[in-house]
Design an enzyme around this catalytic site. Structure first.
Site, mmCIF file in Angstrom:
data_model
loop_
_atom_site.group_PDB
_atom_site.id
_atom_site.type_symbol
_atom_site.label_atom_id
_atom_site.label_comp_id
_atom_site.label_asym_id
_atom_site.label_seq_id
_atom_site.Cartn_x
_atom_site.Cartn_y
_atom_site.Cartn_z
ATOM 1 N N HIS A 1 0.871 -1.032 -0.326
ATOM 2 C CA HIS A 1 -0.342 0.095 0.124
ATOM 3 C C HIS A 1 0.952 1.441 0.340
ATOM 4 O O HIS A 1 1.767 1.566 0.485
ATOM 5 C CB HIS A 1 -0.877 0.260 1.211
ATOM 6 C CG HIS A 1 -2.074 0.921 1.808
ATOM 7 N ND1 HIS A 1 -2.818 1.656 0.767
ATOM 8 C CD2 HIS A 1 -1.386 2.428 2.040
ATOM 9 C CE1 HIS A 1 -3.426 2.554 0.867
ATOM 10 N NE2 HIS A 1 -2.733 2.625 2.030
ATOM 11 N N HIS A 2 0.275 1.881 -0.246
ATOM 12 C CA HIS A 2 1.245 3.798 -0.707
ATOM 13 C C HIS A 2 -0.057 4.448 -0.638
ATOM 14 O O HIS A 2 -1.021 4.454 -1.017
ATOM 15 C CB HIS A 2 1.598 4.045 -1.737
ATOM 16 C CG HIS A 2 2.701 3.354 -2.787
ATOM 17 N ND1 HIS A 2 4.169 3.126 -2.541
ATOM 18 C CD2 HIS A 2 2.811 1.171 -3.131
ATOM 19 C CE1 HIS A 2 4.863 2.481 -3.428
ATOM 20 N NE2 HIS A 2 3.699 1.146 -3.410
ATOM 21 N N PRO A 3 0.668 5.315 0.063
ATOM 22 C CA PRO A 3 -0.380 6.905 1.373
ATOM 23 C C PRO A 3 -0.675 7.954 -0.551
ATOM 24 O O PRO A 3 0.269 8.609 -0.332
ATOM 25 C CB PRO A 3 0.332 6.776 2.025
ATOM 26 C CG PRO A 3 1.761 6.687 1.731
ATOM 27 C CD PRO A 3 2.128 5.657 1.217
#
Length: 253
Positions: A93-95
């Site tokens: 996951h990437h913010p």
């Protein structure tokens, strides 16, 4: 904490895997002493399952997965599943709400020693999930070749994933999905049959009882299963299991 383990198979473990008919897929490839297999810690492996070469997946009985890359360890299947070649499980996951989605400000690589000290991020590091968790696959699921599966999704019992599909959302029971992103094309059976299949939990019944049914006559088979359950004659299927721990492979009680 480590999520994966490499296990060098000794003679005792090889013999145990052979007893349980746990093999590499293709040509009844036994797991031999000296083989090094990689697995996800916490995985449970039931007997009569077949796995990609050098991998041991979380897998139910009678399920198989053709040769695939290590990302397949991010999949946990039930019983009677069929997994073709070229499957990729996409994790991480990437913010998107931050200045940059790049892990420069949170990744383990971007620390002093790998990049100059005065380049190392020193701001706030709010906690967020960096992984979505494994793809959870029900029973009797067929995943066609060269599919991409987003981690953390649920592929429900009876589903069929068409070759080349990009699965980015949960898949309903007995749905046939395909495309990019994958959408429901149709269902394998009418709603009332799907409901009966799910309620029957036929995968929990011993194959000794299932083997004489004509599985192409689904309603007749469901009627027979109902009679077995009503009479108390339905024998539960209780296969032997291995559990993957940080110490290696252990037979589960």
């Amino acid at each position: 904490m480590a999520k994966y383990i490499n296990v060098e198979v000794d003679q005792t473990t090889s013999d145990l895997l052979a007893e349980m008919s746990i093999e590499f897929f293709g040509g009844k490839r036994k797991i031999r002493p000296g083989d090094v297999i990689r697995s996800r810690i916490g995985s449970v492996v039931e007997e009569y399952s077949r796995h990609p070469t050098k991998l041991l997946m979380h897998s139910g009985s009678f399920s198989y997965a053709s040769d695939n890359g290590r990302s397949l360890l991010g999949m946990a299947t039930g019983r009677y599943c069929s997994v073709a070649v070229g499957i990729r499980v996409m994790n991480g996951h990437h913010p998107m709400e931050a200045l940059t989605t790049n892990p420069w400000h949170y990744g383990d690589f971007y620390k002093e020693g790998n990049i100059p000290a005065d380049f190392v991020y020193r701001g706030e590091r709010p906690a967020f999930p960096q992984e979505y968790g494994p793809v959870k696959v029900g029973h009797d699921v067929w995943v066609g070749s060269h599919c991409t599966l987003m981690s953390g999704k649920q592929i429900s019992t009876g589903a069929v994933i068409a070759g080349g599909a990009n699965v980015t959302s949960d898949v309903p029971p007995y749905a046939i999905v395909g495309g990019n992103p994958a959408k429901v094309i149709r269902y394998r059976f009418p709603d009332e049959i799907i409901q009966r299949l799910l309620e029957s939990k036929w995968w929990e019944i011993s194959p000794k009882l299932l083997r004489d049914f004509n599985v192409f006559e689904v309603e007749e088979t469901l009627d027979a299963i109902d009679r077995l359950r009503q009479s108390g004659e339905a024998i539960e299927f209780t296969p032997r299991k291995l559990k993957v721990t940080a110490k290696g492979l252990e037979e589960a009680s």
